[in-house]
Write a protein that holds these residues in place. Structure first.
Motif, short mmCIF file in Angstrom:
data_model
loop_
_atom_site.label_atom_id
_atom_site.label_comp_id
_atom_site.label_asym_id
_atom_site.label_seq_id
_atom_site.Cartn_x
_atom_site.Cartn_y
_atom_site.Cartn_z
N LYS A 79 9.46 -3.32 4.76
CA LYS A 79 8.05 -3.72 4.76
C LYS A 79 7.21 -2.76 3.93
O LYS A 79 7.54 -1.59 3.77
CB LYS A 79 7.48 -3.72 6.18
CG LYS A 79 8.10 -4.74 7.10
CD LYS A 79 7.47 -4.68 8.48
CE LYS A 79 8.02 -5.71 9.43
NZ LYS A 79 7.37 -5.64 10.74
N LYS A 80 6.10 -3.31 3.44
CA LYS A 80 5.04 -2.52 2.80
C LYS A 80 3.74 -2.94 3.48
O LYS A 80 3.37 -4.12 3.45
CB LYS A 80 4.95 -2.79 1.30
CG LYS A 80 3.83 -1.98 0.63
CD LYS A 80 3.69 -2.34 -0.83
CE LYS A 80 2.68 -1.49 -1.54
NZ LYS A 80 1.31 -1.66 -1.12
N ILE A 85 8.84 -7.27 2.55
CA ILE A 85 9.10 -7.37 1.11
C ILE A 85 10.60 -7.50 0.81
O ILE A 85 10.99 -7.64 -0.34
CB ILE A 85 8.50 -6.17 0.35
CG1 ILE A 85 9.07 -4.85 0.86
CG2 ILE A 85 6.99 -6.20 0.42
CD1 ILE A 85 8.66 -3.63 0.05
N GLY A 86 11.42 -7.44 1.85
CA GLY A 86 12.86 -7.60 1.70
C GLY A 86 13.52 -7.66 3.06
O GLY A 86 13.05 -7.03 4.01
N LEU A 105 13.23 -6.10 -4.08
CA LEU A 105 12.07 -6.15 -3.20
C LEU A 105 10.92 -6.93 -3.84
O LEU A 105 10.74 -6.90 -5.06
CB LEU A 105 11.62 -4.74 -2.84
CG LEU A 105 12.70 -3.86 -2.21
CD1 LEU A 105 12.15 -2.47 -1.91
CD2 LEU A 105 13.27 -4.48 -0.96
N ASP A 106 10.15 -7.60 -3.02
CA ASP A 106 9.04 -8.42 -3.48
C ASP A 106 7.81 -7.53 -3.71
O ASP A 106 6.84 -7.57 -2.95
CB ASP A 106 8.75 -9.52 -2.46
CG ASP A 106 7.73 -10.52 -2.97
OD1 ASP A 106 7.53 -10.59 -4.20
OD2 ASP A 106 7.14 -11.23 -2.13
N VAL A 107 7.89 -6.70 -4.76
CA VAL A 107 6.79 -5.81 -5.13
C VAL A 107 6.59 -5.93 -6.63
O VAL A 107 7.51 -5.69 -7.41
CB VAL A 107 7.11 -4.33 -4.78
CG1 VAL A 107 5.97 -3.42 -5.20
CG2 VAL A 107 7.41 -4.17 -3.31
N SER A 108 5.41 -6.30 -7.03
CA SER A 108 5.12 -6.47 -8.45
C SER A 108 4.60 -5.15 -9.04
O SER A 108 3.67 -4.55 -8.50
CB SER A 108 4.06 -7.56 -8.63
OG SER A 108 3.59 -7.55 -9.96
N PRO A 118 8.69 2.38 1.44
CA PRO A 118 8.66 1.23 2.33
C PRO A 118 9.10 1.62 3.74
O PRO A 118 9.78 2.63 3.94
CB PRO A 118 9.67 0.26 1.69
CG PRO A 118 10.58 1.11 0.89
CD PRO A 118 9.77 2.29 0.45
#
Length: 154
Positions: A79-80, A85-86, A105-108, A118
């Motif tokens: 998590k963030k 995020i994963g 991970l879902d971080v742009s 995270p």
């Protein structure tokens, strides 16, 4: 001879009454199952890096064991700021296992304004519905940053 025959019959009865796991003279009481133990766990870059650029893949590795039971499954959550995020789940077998999972991970990198660690939580369950849970420390975790922040450090 009669005494020897009685003695042999007595031993035969004694060993026939034991289950295959029982040994005469030893403690044969069943052992209570224990919760799994997370021996080690870490989230790093795929080549072991302690810091990666947002958007690059990461690798999670853990070693888990259990006594007097068998491992069943695991759940990994990354998590963030409270948002997932994963994540990953999987089945486990036996009394010890190594978990290895590569994730993106879902971080742009475009929206990331500051580097962060995270929140990584691993939960391992055994067949007796007992579990262990671990949240990684910063030393066990990967720092996620942006290209611009890395360029400023060089």
């Amino acid at each position: 001879m009669r005494y020897l025959k009685s003695l042999l019959v007595g031993f035969a009865v004694l060993f026939a009454s034991c289950t295959p796991e029982e040994v005469p003279g030893e403690d044969n009481t069943p052992k209570e199952p224990a919760a799994p133990v997370i021996v080690s766990a870490q989230l790093k870059g795929v080549n072991g890096e302690a810091e990666i650029i947002a958007g690059n893949p990461v690798k999670f590795t853990a070693s888990v064991t259990v006594e007097n039971s068998e491992l069943l499954d695991y759940t990994l959550e990354i998590k963030k700021d409270g948002a997932v995020i994963g994540s990953a789940t999987g089945e486990l077998t036996g009394t010890s296992a190594t978990i290895e999972k590569e994730l993106t991970l879902d971080v742009s990198p475009a929206t990331l304004d500051t580097p962060f660690f995270p929140t990584v939580t691993l939960k391992v369950t055994n067949k007796d519905e007992m579990y262990a849970e671990k949240t990684l420390t910063e030393a066990e975790n990967v720092k996620i940053t942006t290209i611009e922040l890395l360029d400023a450090l060089w």
